[in-house]
Design a protein around this motif. Sequence first.
Motif, mmCIF file in Angstrom:
data_model
loop_
_atom_site.group_PDB
_atom_site.id
_atom_site.type_symbol
_atom_site.label_atom_id
_atom_site.label_comp_id
_atom_site.label_asym_id
_atom_site.label_seq_id
_atom_site.Cartn_x
_atom_site.Cartn_y
_atom_site.Cartn_z
ATOM 1 N N CYS A 74 6.787 -1.171 -8.928
ATOM 2 C CA CYS A 74 5.480 -0.535 -8.800
ATOM 3 C C CYS A 74 4.749 -1.126 -7.592
ATOM 4 C CB CYS A 74 4.659 -0.720 -10.069
ATOM 5 S SG CYS A 74 3.056 0.114 -9.967
ATOM 6 N N CYS A 116 -0.602 -4.215 -11.165
ATOM 7 C CA CYS A 116 0.105 -3.622 -12.311
ATOM 8 C C CYS A 116 0.712 -4.728 -13.167
ATOM 9 C CB CYS A 116 1.195 -2.689 -11.807
ATOM 10 S SG CYS A 116 2.154 -1.932 -13.115
ATOM 11 N N SER A 136 3.419 -4.792 -14.514
ATOM 12 C CA SER A 136 4.842 -4.991 -14.192
ATOM 13 C C SER A 136 5.015 -5.919 -12.982
ATOM 14 C CB SER A 136 5.533 -3.659 -13.924
ATOM 15 O OG SER A 136 5.067 -3.074 -12.732
ATOM 16 N N CYS A 162 4.077 5.414 -12.767
ATOM 17 C CA CYS A 162 4.197 4.150 -13.493
ATOM 18 C C CYS A 162 3.668 4.323 -14.912
ATOM 19 C CB CYS A 162 3.423 3.049 -12.755
ATOM 20 S SG CYS A 162 3.522 1.451 -13.606
ATOM 21 N N CYS A 202 0.364 1.701 -15.063
ATOM 22 C CA CYS A 202 -0.877 1.876 -14.277
ATOM 23 C C CYS A 202 -1.015 3.288 -13.725
ATOM 24 C CB CYS A 202 -0.936 0.853 -13.146
ATOM 25 S SG CYS A 202 0.186 1.204 -11.781
#
Length: 151
Positions: free
Chosen positions: A107, A112, A114, A136, A139
């Motif tokens: 991402c 985010c 992740s 994503c 987000c």
Amino acid sequence: MKELRVQPIKDGTVIDHIPPGNALKVLHILGMERNLPESVISIAINVKGKRGKKDIVKIENRELDTQEVNKIALIAPNATINIIRNYEVVEKHRVKVPDELVGIVKCGNPNCISNGREPVESRFIVKSREPLRIKCYYCEREPEDISSQII
Ligand SMILES: Nc1ncnc2c1ncn2[C@@H]1O[C@H](COP(=O)(O)OP(=O)(O)OP(=O)(O)O)[C@@H](O)[C@H]1O
Ligand SMILES: [Mg+2]
Ligand SMILES: [Zn+2]
């Protein structure tokens, strides 16, 4: 004119029908520039196929795992993965972009979850395949250049 032929491979994988100019991205996905194997690898770029130009990658003594095939699908949606055994094509699979991409695209949003310090695997929902659009799961950011974000 006599056709020049590359050496056939005995066992391995042929990735065929790669969009012209994308063979090196496929090799990158397979980690080849970091870890070049001893075996034979043939790369054909901009060769004439039945439906126009294409690239082909042939790798001896190597099979691909699911994550590698899913990554290849992102840059070569019409590619076929041909398994060669004893010089013959014994399996042919058309790649398919799965409904969700887990751990294969990074991402681009630095905030985010992740990309946080806790390990949360990246996860994207595939919104459309032609053209490829993904979002994503965490987000909702949509990457513009997916091929440059492949992990
Ligand atoms: N032993 C081998 N070594 C290297 N390449 C091979 C070998 N056998 C087949 N190939 C390549 O694998 C690909 C798939 O082979 P196949 O014989 O299925 O061709 P095809 O009928 O044209 O397939 P498609 O319909 O998918 O284009 C081709 O690019 C072919 O050149
Ligand atoms: Mg063919
Ligand atoms: Zn995100």
